[in-house]
Design a protein around this motif. Sequence first.
Motif, PDB file in Angstrom:
ATOM      1  N   PHE A 158       0.779  -1.340   0.025  1.00 47.25           N
ATOM      2  CA  PHE A 158       0.111  -0.211  -0.009  1.00 47.25           C
ATOM      3  C   PHE A 158       0.762   1.247  -0.060  1.00 47.25           C
ATOM      4  CE2 PHE A 158      -1.982   3.468   2.159  1.00 47.25           C
ATOM      5  CZ  PHE A 158      -3.274   3.533   1.416  1.00 47.25           C
ATOM      6  N   ARG A 159       1.733   1.305   0.904  1.00 52.07           N
ATOM      7  CA  ARG A 159       2.767   2.560   0.769  1.00 52.07           C
ATOM      8  C   ARG A 159       3.400   2.562  -0.315  1.00 52.07           C
ATOM      9  NH1 ARG A 159       2.073   1.127   6.177  1.00 52.07           N
ATOM     10  NH2 ARG A 159       3.644  -0.643   6.101  1.00 52.07           N
TER      11      ARG A 159
ATOM     12  N   SER B  78       1.121   3.985  -2.865  1.00 52.50           N
ATOM     13  CA  SER B  78       0.724   5.433  -2.443  1.00 52.50           C
ATOM     14  C   SER B  78       2.005   6.422  -2.770  1.00 52.50           C
ATOM     15  CB  SER B  78       0.300   5.389  -0.959  1.00 52.50           C
ATOM     16  OG  SER B  78      -0.835   4.767  -0.615  1.00 52.50           O
ATOM     17  N   TYR B  79       3.104   5.810  -2.742  1.00 47.73           N
ATOM     18  CA  TYR B  79       4.253   6.745  -2.830  1.00 47.73           C
ATOM     19  C   TYR B  79       4.096   7.575  -4.327  1.00 47.73           C
ATOM     20  CZ  TYR B  79       8.979   8.578  -3.659  1.00 47.73           C
ATOM     21  OH  TYR B  79      10.170   9.238  -3.717  1.00 47.73           O
TER      22      TYR B  79
ATOM     23  N   GLN C 218       1.559   8.242  -5.624  1.00 43.57           N
ATOM     24  CA  GLN C 218       0.502   9.493  -5.475  1.00 43.57           C
ATOM     25  C   GLN C 218       0.693  10.479  -4.625  1.00 43.57           C
ATOM     26  OE1 GLN C 218      -2.661   7.058  -4.345  1.00 43.57           O
ATOM     27  NE2 GLN C 218      -2.963   6.050  -6.454  1.00 43.57           N
ATOM     28  N   ILE C 219       1.512  10.297  -3.480  1.00 46.14           N
ATOM     29  CA  ILE C 219       1.658  11.405  -2.242  1.00 46.14           C
ATOM     30  C   ILE C 219       2.873  11.432  -1.946  1.00 46.14           C
ATOM     31  CG2 ILE C 219      -0.867  11.263  -1.615  1.00 46.14           C
ATOM     32  CD1 ILE C 219       0.292   9.672   0.812  1.00 46.14           C
TER      33      ILE C 219
ATOM     34  N   THR D 106       3.535   9.061   2.466  1.00 48.29           N
ATOM     35  CA  THR D 106       3.185   7.824   2.614  1.00 48.29           C
ATOM     36  C   THR D 106       3.741   7.091   3.883  1.00 48.29           C
ATOM     37  OG1 THR D 106       2.529   5.619   1.591  1.00 48.29           O
ATOM     38  CG2 THR D 106       4.986   6.593   1.060  1.00 48.29           C
TER      39      THR D 106
ATOM     40  N   SER E 263       1.689   6.584   6.776  1.00 46.60           N
ATOM     41  CA  SER E 263       0.462   5.595   6.813  1.00 46.60           C
ATOM     42  C   SER E 263       0.862   4.463   7.624  1.00 46.60           C
ATOM     43  CB  SER E 263      -0.124   5.383   5.617  1.00 46.60           C
ATOM     44  OG  SER E 263      -0.696   4.267   5.328  1.00 46.60           O
TER      45      SER E 263
ATOM     46  N   ASN F 252      -9.417   8.798  -1.352  1.00 47.71           N
ATOM     47  CA  ASN F 252      -8.239   8.346  -2.437  1.00 47.71           C
ATOM     48  C   ASN F 252      -7.864   7.057  -1.890  1.00 47.71           C
ATOM     49  OD1 ASN F 252      -6.881   8.766  -4.814  1.00 47.71           O
ATOM     50  ND2 ASN F 252      -4.878   9.477  -3.624  1.00 47.71           N
ATOM     51  N   ALA F 253      -7.201   7.036  -0.620  1.00 50.52           N
ATOM     52  CA  ALA F 253      -6.530   5.768   0.138  1.00 50.52           C
ATOM     53  C   ALA F 253      -7.545   4.637   0.203  1.00 50.52           C
ATOM     54  CB  ALA F 253      -6.216   6.254   1.488  1.00 50.52           C
TER      55      ALA F 253
ATOM     56  N   THR G 137      -7.347   3.541  -3.615  1.00 48.01           N
ATOM     57  CA  THR G 137      -6.254   2.823  -4.117  1.00 48.01           C
ATOM     58  C   THR G 137      -6.165   1.447  -3.396  1.00 48.01           C
ATOM     59  OG1 THR G 137      -5.100   4.877  -4.143  1.00 48.01           O
ATOM     60  CG2 THR G 137      -3.631   3.260  -3.726  1.00 48.01           C
TER      61      THR G 137
END
Length: 181
Positions: free
Chosen positions: A107-108, A111-112, A114-115, A119, A122, A142-143, A146
């Motif tokens: 997930f991280r 997410s990297y 995207q954000i 991340t 999180s 968004n999370a 994703t």
Amino acid sequence: MGHQTADTLEPLNIAVLTVSDTRNFDNDTSGLLLIDKLTTAGHQLADRALVIDDVYQIRAQTSAWIARADVQVILITGGTGFTARDSTPEAMLPLFDKTVEGFGELFRQISYAQIGTSTIQSRALAGLANGTLIFCLPGSNNACRTAWDEIIGAQLDARQGPCNFVPHLQHTKRTPCSSRN
């Protein structure tokens, strides 16, 4: 012998828990997004609840669902950040029989893109308790999108190969995938 994927979707019973000090059922957009995702995928909503960000309320609601035979998966949104009130990981870790380390890591990683480095804040996590799979997600839409679109949706689909979580859940008749040879 390896895991046999299914030819059709095996609908699962999924409960959704929103952890928030400010949301209610009318403005719980993350919970509604997860309900839309799971029902669109062909699964059943087993139950829905909203609790304040309190270790014991989170743990009590989740424990009740873990004990139910008709709940196979729990999706928790909220309470995974670093503020003083974020307590979902502390509530859930003692309940897990097994932790799914790869979920938070993946997930991280996703997410990297995207954000960026935000991340690392999180604390998304997942685990198994009494044959119930539990995903703990950040509270943003968004999370949740994703997590479902990139990871959870496929892992709750018995057709996903070479492995998915369906055989590990209570009340399924699938064979878990074997170790790689």
